[in-house]
Design an enzyme around this catalytic site. Structure first.
Site, PDB file in Angstrom:
ATOM      1  N   ARG A   1      16.797   3.485   0.895  1.00 45.05           N
ATOM      2  CA  ARG A   1      16.528   3.742   2.262  1.00 45.05           C
ATOM      3  C   ARG A   1      15.228   3.174   2.728  1.00 45.05           C
ATOM      4  O   ARG A   1      14.349   3.486   1.899  1.00 45.05           O
ATOM      5  CB  ARG A   1      16.867   4.932   2.785  1.00 45.05           C
ATOM      6  N   PHE A   2      15.046   2.609   3.803  1.00 44.73           N
ATOM      7  CA  PHE A   2      13.903   2.329   4.400  1.00 44.73           C
ATOM      8  C   PHE A   2      14.049   2.610   6.038  1.00 44.73           C
ATOM      9  O   PHE A   2      15.467   2.482   6.299  1.00 44.73           O
ATOM     10  CB  PHE A   2      12.966   1.257   4.132  1.00 44.73           C
ATOM     11  N   SER A   3      13.131   2.964   6.778  1.00 49.99           N
ATOM     12  CA  SER A   3      13.387   3.144   8.022  1.00 49.99           C
ATOM     13  C   SER A   3      13.295   2.016   8.906  1.00 49.99           C
ATOM     14  O   SER A   3      14.121   1.991  10.105  1.00 49.99           O
ATOM     15  CB  SER A   3      12.193   3.871   8.470  1.00 49.99           C
ATOM     16  N   SER A   4      12.555   1.049   8.712  1.00 52.22           N
ATOM     17  CA  SER A   4      12.506  -0.214   9.739  1.00 52.22           C
ATOM     18  C   SER A   4      13.019  -1.471   8.950  1.00 52.22           C
ATOM     19  O   SER A   4      12.792  -1.745   7.888  1.00 52.22           O
ATOM     20  CB  SER A   4      11.013  -0.508  10.060  1.00 52.22           C
TER      21      SER A   4
ATOM     22  N   GLY B   1      17.038   0.414   7.341  1.00 55.82           N
ATOM     23  CA  GLY B   1      16.562   0.284   8.742  1.00 55.82           C
ATOM     24  C   GLY B   1      16.978   1.646   9.480  1.00 55.82           C
ATOM     25  O   GLY B   1      17.000   1.656  10.742  1.00 55.82           O
TER      26      GLY B   1
END
Length: 261
Positions: free
Chosen positions: A9-12, A49
């Site tokens: 996972r990553f946010s952006s 994202g």
């Protein structure tokens, strides 16, 4: 052999161009080489994202599918979830973050955080040091997200102040049917796209449902907001219609309508 499940996972989405995915995958590969009694499940859960700060990944992402599998006992006890760090699992408030970890461990599924080589098991729930460690990591992750949000808001407030003083548009991002003009002090109307929006509103005023408007657009081969022909969905039509349209040029839209109430 026991099953290992990978969660990335990553946010952006801007991080997609960086090193985040490669680094997380490298850590997973290195752990598997050292633990040959595990095999990697072919299904990798990925939320690329999606933010873990507001629990977006747990509401509609791959992590929600993983948690559903846990709750339905579809993942056998003794399996292990591989994540880079606990902040990949959650950046929410401490209660929510540790609650997710608790639910996974309670189901007999271990959690390994690869960046610090920590192995959480069901027994960790009775280990005060393990719990305190998880709480501190959750607190730090949440505070980092809070700080980032405050900095972002401050930066945008400064951009808006500068834009108000200079009269210049502060970002090229704008509605689908507009484009920032060359002087960057206003917008040009993209008439072909504006015609699509006018059509949607006209069909709605004629009494068509969102689904029927969607079918009408797809039957005509109309491009959607991403420029793909015949790929309209009723949800995107509904969002367009329910948004307040505020445009000074009545040639584009009837001034100040709000539909779908």
């Amino acid at each position: 052999m026991k099953r290992a499940i990978a969660y990335l996972r990553f946010s952006s989405l801007t991080q997609l161009q960086g090193d985040s995915v490669r680094r997380q995958k490298r850590l997973i590969d290195e752990w598997l080489k050292q633990h040959t009694d595990y095999y990697l499940d072919p299904v990798t859960f990925e939320d690329l994202g999606l933010s873990a700060w507001r629990g977006e990944h747990a509401a509609r992402g791959a992590f929600s599918a993983f948690m559903e599998a846990v709750q339905r006992n579809l993942i056998e006890s003794g399996s292990v979830l591989l994540i880079e760090s606990l902040d990949r699992l959650s950046r929410e408030k401490i209660g929510d973050a540790t609650g997710r970890l608790h639910a996974i461990l309670k189901a007999g599924i271990d959690v390994v955080t690869l960046s610090d080589s920590t192995h959480y098991t069901r027994d960790s729930l009775d280990d005060p040091f393990a719990i305190i460690r998880a709480i501190l990591i959750a607190q730090r992750a949440n505070e980092e997200s809070e700080i980032k949000l405050k900095r972002m808001r401050a930066a945008w407030a400064e951009k808006r102040r500068e834009a108000a003083q200079s009269g210049r548009v502060m970002t090229a991002k704008c509605p689908y049917w507009l484009r920032v003009n060359d002087a960057r002090n206003g917008f040009d109307i993209l008439e072909d796209r504006a015609d699509i929006i006018r059509l949607i509103f006209r069909l709605r005023l004629e009494g068509l449902s969102y689904g029927r408007i969607c079918r009408e657009l797809n039957e005509r081969g109309t491009e959607n907001l991403r420029g793909r022909a015949s790929k309209w969905h009723s949800a995107s039509v509904e969002r367009l219609i329910k948004n307040e349209i505020r445009h000074r040029d009545p040639a584009v839209f009837p001034p100040y309508y709000r539909f779908g109430r």
